[in-house]
Design a protein around this motif. Structure first.
Motif, PDB file in Angstrom:
ATOM      1  N   ASN A   1       4.395   5.680  -5.162  1.00  0.00           N
ATOM      2  CA  ASN A   1       4.393   5.756  -6.618  1.00  0.00           C
ATOM      3  C   ASN A   1       3.547   6.941  -7.087  1.00  0.00           C
ATOM      4  O   ASN A   1       3.953   7.728  -7.944  1.00  0.00           O
ATOM      5  CB  ASN A   1       3.819   4.454  -7.177  1.00  0.00           C
ATOM      6  CG  ASN A   1       3.903   4.394  -8.676  1.00  0.00           C
ATOM      7  OD1 ASN A   1       4.968   4.636  -9.238  1.00  0.00           O
ATOM      8  ND2 ASN A   1       2.801   4.093  -9.322  1.00  0.00           N
ATOM      9  N   TYR A   2       2.392   7.062  -6.477  1.00  0.00           N
ATOM     10  CA  TYR A   2       1.499   8.170  -6.818  1.00  0.00           C
ATOM     11  C   TYR A   2       2.115   9.510  -6.428  1.00  0.00           C
ATOM     12  O   TYR A   2       2.130  10.466  -7.211  1.00  0.00           O
ATOM     13  CB  TYR A   2       0.157   7.967  -6.120  1.00  0.00           C
ATOM     14  CG  TYR A   2      -0.730   9.186  -6.197  1.00  0.00           C
ATOM     15  CD1 TYR A   2      -1.351   9.541  -7.394  1.00  0.00           C
ATOM     16  CD2 TYR A   2      -0.934   9.980  -5.076  1.00  0.00           C
ATOM     17  CE1 TYR A   2      -2.144  10.658  -7.467  1.00  0.00           C
ATOM     18  CE2 TYR A   2      -1.730  11.106  -5.142  1.00  0.00           C
ATOM     19  CZ  TYR A   2      -2.335  11.443  -6.337  1.00  0.00           C
ATOM     20  OH  TYR A   2      -3.115  12.556  -6.415  1.00  0.00           O
TER      21      TYR A   2
ATOM     22  N   GLN B   1       3.930   1.482  -1.094  1.00  0.00           N
ATOM     23  CA  GLN B   1       4.609   1.595  -2.388  1.00  0.00           C
ATOM     24  C   GLN B   1       3.691   2.260  -3.410  1.00  0.00           C
ATOM     25  O   GLN B   1       4.118   3.125  -4.178  1.00  0.00           O
ATOM     26  CB  GLN B   1       5.012   0.211  -2.899  1.00  0.00           C
ATOM     27  CG  GLN B   1       6.321  -0.281  -2.304  1.00  0.00           C
ATOM     28  CD  GLN B   1       6.702  -1.643  -2.859  1.00  0.00           C
ATOM     29  OE1 GLN B   1       5.842  -2.367  -3.377  1.00  0.00           O
ATOM     30  NE2 GLN B   1       7.950  -2.012  -2.724  1.00  0.00           N
ATOM     31  N   ALA B   2       2.425   1.818  -3.402  1.00  0.00           N
ATOM     32  CA  ALA B   2       1.465   2.401  -4.341  1.00  0.00           C
ATOM     33  C   ALA B   2       1.310   3.892  -4.067  1.00  0.00           C
ATOM     34  O   ALA B   2       1.275   4.711  -4.985  1.00  0.00           O
ATOM     35  CB  ALA B   2       0.119   1.692  -4.217  1.00  0.00           C
TER      36      ALA B   2
ATOM     37  N   TYR C   1       4.885  10.498  -8.794  1.00  0.00           N
ATOM     38  CA  TYR C   1       4.361  11.035 -10.044  1.00  0.00           C
ATOM     39  C   TYR C   1       3.865  12.463  -9.838  1.00  0.00           C
ATOM     40  O   TYR C   1       4.129  13.355 -10.652  1.00  0.00           O
ATOM     41  CB  TYR C   1       3.227  10.149 -10.563  1.00  0.00           C
ATOM     42  CG  TYR C   1       2.592  10.678 -11.822  1.00  0.00           C
ATOM     43  CD1 TYR C   1       3.251  10.595 -13.045  1.00  0.00           C
ATOM     44  CD2 TYR C   1       1.342  11.290 -11.787  1.00  0.00           C
ATOM     45  CE1 TYR C   1       2.688  11.101 -14.200  1.00  0.00           C
ATOM     46  CE2 TYR C   1       0.768  11.801 -12.944  1.00  0.00           C
ATOM     47  CZ  TYR C   1       1.449  11.702 -14.138  1.00  0.00           C
ATOM     48  OH  TYR C   1       0.888  12.211 -15.279  1.00  0.00           O
TER      49      TYR C   1
ATOM     50  N   SER D   1       0.835  -1.202   0.000  1.00  0.00           N
ATOM     51  CA  SER D   1       0.000   0.000   0.000  1.00  0.00           C
ATOM     52  C   SER D   1       0.868   1.249   0.000  1.00  0.00           C
ATOM     53  O   SER D   1       0.612   2.218  -0.732  1.00  0.00           O
ATOM     54  CB  SER D   1      -0.904  -0.023   1.230  1.00  0.00           C
ATOM     55  OG  SER D   1      -1.586   1.187   1.343  1.00  0.00           O
TER      56      SER D   1
END
Lengths: 221, 413
Positions: B33-34, B29-30, B37, B27
């Motif tokens: 990642n967001y 990592q996601a 970005y 979770s």
């Protein structure tokens, strides 16, 4: 071994059974959550990777490090359609004009995946070498793309009909990309699982849209 | 029994904690990642904004070279540096670097002084002229007047006008295929031709006539025959040494030209101090064809970079003589500061063919080259004007500048 002992054993078996059932259920939920989170992470990574690539390419649309080679940047877009685009770009900054094309293939090309909607997104790069020869490379971006849609707007913000007959009339663009996981968990691709307000299943779909992308080089000079 | 239960519960808890940790890690990592970005996008937005701000500063003040350092924008910082590049186009390099958290992004913009030579058509005063169906203009067009359109003319290049667009009637549907029509764009003619004159005096050829006499130059590739006045003697000169930087200016007289050229030049004629238009000076006259030695249209593979400008303070005149009848060819970017391109005796009832121009015209006001009746020419010339596409990227040496910069390329990392 009196009756109280038997009662103790029965009670402990029942309690153990409950505990075991709870443990199994917890395990199931943990598995599901883990898969959902992993799927989500993969989708996010695919989407950020893909959008970073698209942004990288489209921001340089019409760019050439030797500006004399592209005297009229408004001519940089050569073909523009709903799901494909071809344009001029100096991708490797070697002062020669290269060309780049994006398009999506049919769903039949990805029949090996469970998802019936995913397609291959193609990226064809034609690099002009120093000796004038052209090296063509076509990349297959198998990232679960289910939608790659381009929309073009004229100078007054009016939508241009695709395919655009005169690409130099394009002033801005809109790019929409949707990706989905290759396989569902617990068969949840059906419409019932889709959020009726957004049309997106949060677990297995991801959507990105760049509205009004205006490549800076198109309107140089 | 109790100990076994404890061990079982503890083992089970450990397994659950490990699973929970892994789920939490995925979770995170996601999320990261967001966030990554988002931060990269922010860094890019900051650098793009800073580049726009710097470009605007340069547009506002062409002398601005200060740049800025660590300018705070949207929670990040941006630094802009401007360097003058040593090349023929005198380009500027605008280098902008922005930082946002741990991310940096870069934009590099190349600009150059904008020259009037880039226009296929420029006028200060349009008069009662309407561009109409059948008119197709290639290359950039600008007027300081209204751009008058009737029916459906086509503008293939960028079209701008200071006073805006004027439609002959509501049904007028001009086609702007080179980008949006922009009104309110002010690109005024310079007040003088001092820059060209100074260049001619510094490293070119400056011919100062105190007798209002004409100077005749017949070009032949990289050489020319020069006659000071109407009569011999003639002097043959080698252009690269006679006018090394390519600027040739006659002051206080008129310049008459013909022949073919394979050197990049800008030829000019200006009045002397104290003279006015009644002195009949500051004109350039075309006595015969004036062309490139290698025609870039007929021989595109030659990749010739020879580019010529012809600049007059007064008017550009096509001489009424037998050499120009029928037809005259002119290969050059033309510039008339106070008047325009016209034909001598254009209305003497003698039809003289066509003007084949390869280049562009910048003029104060459109001048007559012929008269027409019912769509047919009755005297003077008809026009065949073709834009020299090379003028988009190269310019004749010291051709008058608009005084502002234009973006040549915009690189985003």
């Amino acid at each position: 071994m009196g009756s109280s002992t038997i009662l103790d054993i029965i009670t402990s078996v029942v309690i153990s059974g409950f505990l075991l059932l709870s443990a199994l259920r917890l395990n199931d939920q943990a598995n599901e959550t883990s898969i959902l989170y992993n799927t989500n992470l993969t989708l996010q990574e695919n989407m950020t990777g893909l959008t970073s690539l698209l942004e990288h390419d489209f921001r340089r649309l019409g760019y050439c490090s030797d500006y004399t080679k592209i005297p009229d940047p408004s001519q940089a877009i050569r073909e523009a359609d709903t799901s494909s685009i071809r344009f001029m770009i100096d991708l490797d900054k070697d002062k020669d004009i290269d060309s780049l094309m994006y398009w999506v293939g049919p769903t039949s090309e990805m029949s090996s995946t469970v998802n019936p909607r995913d397609r291959v997104l193609y990226r064809r790069v034609c690099i002009t070498n120093a000796d004038g020869t052209v090296t063509k490379t076509t990349e297959r971006l198998e990232m679960g793309v289910t939608q790659f849609r381009m929309k073009y707007f004229g100078v007054l913000g009016d939508t241009l009909t695709s395919p655009v007959a005169q690409p130099n009339a394009i002033n801005t663009m809109e790019i929409s990309v949707q990706i989905e996981s290759f396989a569902p968990f617990d068969v949840r691709y059906d419409a019932a699982q889709v959020d009726t307000t957004t049309g997106v299943h949060a677990d297995f779909q991801m959507y990105w849209r760049q509205i009004r992308l205006a490549a800076r080089n198109l309107r140089n000079r | 029994m109790g100990r076994a239960s404890m061990i079982m519960v503890m083992s089970y808890s450990t397994v659950l904690m490990m699973m929970g940790y892994n789920i939490s890690k995925v979770s995170t990592q996601a999320y990261e990642n967001y966030i990554g970005y988002y931060d990269r996008t922010n860094a890019h937005n900051i650098v793009a904004s800073a580049a726009n701000m710097a470009a605007y500063q340069l547009y506002d003040s062409a002398q601005w070279r200060a740049g800025f350092t660590d300018k705070p924008i949207f929670g990040g910082t941006a630094t802009a540096t401007i360097t003058q590049q040593l090349n023929a186009d005198s380009t500027l390099k605008l280098h902008i670097v922005a930082s946002y958290k741990t991310y940096t992004d870069t934009v590099i913009v190349i600009l150059r002084p904008s020259s009037f030579s880039k226009f296929s058509y420029y006028s200060n005063i349009e008069g009662n002229i309407w561009w109409t169906t059948g008119d197709t203009v290639w290359g950039p067009i600008h007027t300081q007047d209204y751009l008058g359109v009737a029916n459906s003319p086509v503008f293939m290049g960028k079209a701008t006008a200071k006073l805006g667009l004027e439609k002959y009637n509501k049904s007028a549907t001009p086609q702007f295929l080179g980008g949006p029509f922009e009104g309110g764009v002010d690109i005024a003619l310079p007040s003088n031709l001092n820059q060209l004159t100074a260049a001619a005096a510094a490293g070119g050829r400056f011919i100062n006539r105190t007798d209002s006499a004409e100077v005749r130059i017949t070009f032949n590739g990289d050489s020319a025959v020069v006659r000071y006045g109407p009569n011999p003697p003639d002097t043959t000169v080698y252009l690269p040494t006679w006018a090394p930087n390519g600027a040739i200016v006659v002051r206080g007289g008129n310049l008459r030209v013909k022949g073919n050229v394979n050197q990049s030049l800008t030829l000019g004629a200006i009045r002397a101090p104290g003279q006015n238009e009644w002195n009949n000076t500051g004109k350039v006259r075309f006595d015969d064809n004036f062309t490139y030695t290698v025609d870039p249209v007929l021989y595109p593979d030659s990749n010739t970079t020879t580019i010529v400008g012809v600049v007059a303070q007064d008017s550009l005149v096509i001489t009424d003589n037998s050499a120009n009848d029928p037809d005259i060819k002119i290969h050059a970017a033309l510039f008339s500061l106070e008047k325009g391109l016209g034909a001598e005796h254009y209305n003497n009832n003698n039809e003289r063919g066509k003007i084949e121009l390869l280049g562009g015209i910048t003029q104060n006001k459109r001048a007559a080259v012929g008269t027409f009746s019912g769509g047919s020419i009755t005297s003077g010339y008809s026009k065949r004007y073709r834009y020299d596409e090379r003028l988009r990227s190269i310019k004749p040496p010291f051709f008058p500048s608009t005084g502002s910069y234009e973006v040549l390329s915009w690189y985003e990392r």
